[in-house]
Design a protein around this motif. Sequence first.
Motif, short mmCIF file in Angstrom:
data_model
loop_
_atom_site.label_atom_id
_atom_site.label_comp_id
_atom_site.label_asym_id
_atom_site.label_seq_id
_atom_site.Cartn_x
_atom_site.Cartn_y
_atom_site.Cartn_z
N LEU A 134 61.31 11.33 14.49
CA LEU A 134 62.73 11.08 14.73
C LEU A 134 63.47 10.72 13.45
CD1 LEU A 134 62.31 8.90 17.94
CD2 LEU A 134 62.65 11.38 17.79
N ASP A 135 62.79 10.03 12.54
CA ASP A 135 63.40 9.62 11.28
C ASP A 135 62.31 9.56 10.22
OD1 ASP A 135 65.30 8.80 9.44
OD2 ASP A 135 65.46 6.75 10.19
N TYR A 136 62.70 9.84 8.98
CA TYR A 136 61.73 9.90 7.90
C TYR A 136 62.38 9.39 6.62
CZ TYR A 136 58.91 12.00 4.19
OH TYR A 136 58.14 12.19 3.08
N THR A 137 61.70 8.46 5.96
CA THR A 137 62.16 7.93 4.68
C THR A 137 60.94 7.78 3.79
OG1 THR A 137 63.87 6.65 5.81
CG2 THR A 137 63.36 6.01 3.57
N GLU A 138 61.12 8.06 2.50
CA GLU A 138 60.02 7.86 1.56
C GLU A 138 60.59 7.40 0.22
OE1 GLU A 138 59.54 9.84 -1.30
OE2 GLU A 138 61.01 11.36 -0.86
N HIS A 139 59.72 6.80 -0.59
CA HIS A 139 60.09 6.42 -1.94
C HIS A 139 58.84 6.22 -2.78
CE1 HIS A 139 58.94 2.14 -1.55
NE2 HIS A 139 59.42 2.21 -0.33
N ALA A 140 59.01 6.32 -4.09
CA ALA A 140 57.93 6.00 -5.02
C ALA A 140 57.83 4.48 -5.11
CB ALA A 140 58.20 6.59 -6.39
N MET A 141 56.61 3.98 -5.22
CA MET A 141 56.42 2.53 -5.28
C MET A 141 56.49 1.99 -6.71
SD MET A 141 53.55 2.10 -2.31
CE MET A 141 53.45 0.32 -2.47
N SER A 142 56.51 2.90 -7.68
CA SER A 142 56.67 2.53 -9.08
C SER A 142 57.14 3.78 -9.81
CB SER A 142 55.35 2.00 -9.67
OG SER A 142 54.37 3.02 -9.65
N SER A 143 57.32 3.68 -11.11
CA SER A 143 57.73 4.85 -11.87
C SER A 143 56.50 5.48 -12.52
CB SER A 143 58.76 4.47 -12.94
OG SER A 143 58.19 3.53 -13.83
N GLY A 144 56.66 6.72 -12.93
CA GLY A 144 55.57 7.39 -13.61
C GLY A 144 54.88 8.42 -12.73
N GLY A 145 54.10 9.27 -13.38
CA GLY A 145 53.43 10.35 -12.69
C GLY A 145 52.31 9.91 -11.77
N ASP A 146 51.81 8.70 -11.95
CA ASP A 146 50.70 8.24 -11.11
C ASP A 146 51.17 7.27 -10.02
OD1 ASP A 146 51.34 6.17 -12.80
OD2 ASP A 146 49.28 5.66 -13.30
N ALA A 147 52.47 7.29 -9.73
CA ALA A 147 53.02 6.37 -8.72
C ALA A 147 52.56 6.77 -7.32
CB ALA A 147 54.55 6.39 -8.78
N ALA A 148 52.34 5.77 -6.50
CA ALA A 148 52.05 6.02 -5.09
C ALA A 148 53.36 6.20 -4.34
CB ALA A 148 51.26 4.86 -4.50
N ALA A 149 53.31 6.97 -3.27
CA ALA A 149 54.47 7.18 -2.42
C ALA A 149 54.28 6.39 -1.13
CB ALA A 149 54.63 8.66 -2.10
N ALA A 150 55.36 5.81 -0.66
CA ALA A 150 55.37 5.14 0.65
C ALA A 150 56.25 5.97 1.57
CB ALA A 150 55.91 3.73 0.53
N SER A 151 55.71 6.30 2.74
CA SER A 151 56.45 7.09 3.73
C SER A 151 56.57 6.28 5.02
CB SER A 151 55.72 8.40 4.03
OG SER A 151 55.63 9.19 2.88
N TYR A 152 57.75 6.31 5.60
CA TYR A 152 58.02 5.59 6.84
C TYR A 152 58.53 6.62 7.85
CZ TYR A 152 58.47 2.15 3.10
OH TYR A 152 58.28 1.39 1.98
N LEU A 153 57.84 6.74 8.97
CA LEU A 153 58.21 7.74 9.96
C LEU A 153 58.40 7.07 11.32
CD1 LEU A 153 55.89 9.19 7.93
CD2 LEU A 153 56.85 11.12 9.14
N GLU A 154 59.60 7.22 11.86
CA GLU A 154 59.86 6.75 13.21
C GLU A 154 59.50 7.91 14.13
OE1 GLU A 154 63.36 4.32 15.49
OE2 GLU A 154 63.97 6.00 14.23
N CYS A 155 58.58 7.66 15.05
CA CYS A 155 58.03 8.73 15.87
C CYS A 155 58.15 8.42 17.36
CB CYS A 155 56.55 8.94 15.55
SG CYS A 155 56.22 9.44 13.84
N ALA A 156 58.29 9.48 18.14
CA ALA A 156 58.18 9.38 19.59
C ALA A 156 56.77 9.85 19.93
CB ALA A 156 59.21 10.25 20.28
N VAL A 157 55.98 8.94 20.48
CA VAL A 157 54.59 9.23 20.83
C VAL A 157 54.39 8.85 22.28
CG1 VAL A 157 52.16 8.84 20.26
CG2 VAL A 157 53.89 8.62 18.46
N GLY A 158 54.14 9.84 23.12
CA GLY A 158 53.88 9.55 24.53
C GLY A 158 54.96 8.72 25.19
#
Length: 192
Positions: A134-158
């Motif tokens: 239903l909704d999706y947001t993401e961002h890098a957790m730091s700068s640089g090429g080795d940064a991890a990404a955080a993804s937040y997904l609002e979902c309808a499940v069952g």
Amino acid sequence: MGRTYEAVIRVNSQSGKGGVAYIMKSEHKLDLPRRLQIEFSAVVQRVTDSEGGEVTPAAMWDYFQDEYLPNPAAPWGRFALRSIAQDSTVDGATNVRVVLSDNGIDADLEGTGNGPVAAFCDALASHGVDVRVLDYTEHAMSSGGDAAAASYLECAVGGRVLWGVGIDPSIVTSSLKGIVSAVNRAERDATA
């Protein structure tokens, strides 16, 4: 004179989502979407109501992990993502092939959609799991090429709407982990 000022954010049973959001962003680099702030604040509220006292940033991180982030070393839920392969054409469909552990048994799934998230939801549907993002947001957790990404997904499940969170160096893997998080949370709550 001679005193230093140290900001203190106290999170307890009376705290709102603002304090929780501030700690998660400043201490853990997670910029939670507003509706996820509300959902996670309710988790923190339940803990502080039952245990009393204040919540440290470290304890808040533990609560967040317990609620949203699967631990690959210990079974956290029904599903765990094992591998992902995808291919797509420009302005065309995306195909994903995933190996998904279902209660410890690996299943090879394939799906097609307008991107990797839609294709993964299609793959899950072929395995009998109904999930819609239903909704999706993401961002890098730091700068640089080795940064991890955080993804937040609002979902309808069952029939339930809830958030899933994924963290990974790959934005695609992070997103798919977020869907798995939401599905596992729905499964966990249904059996509780």
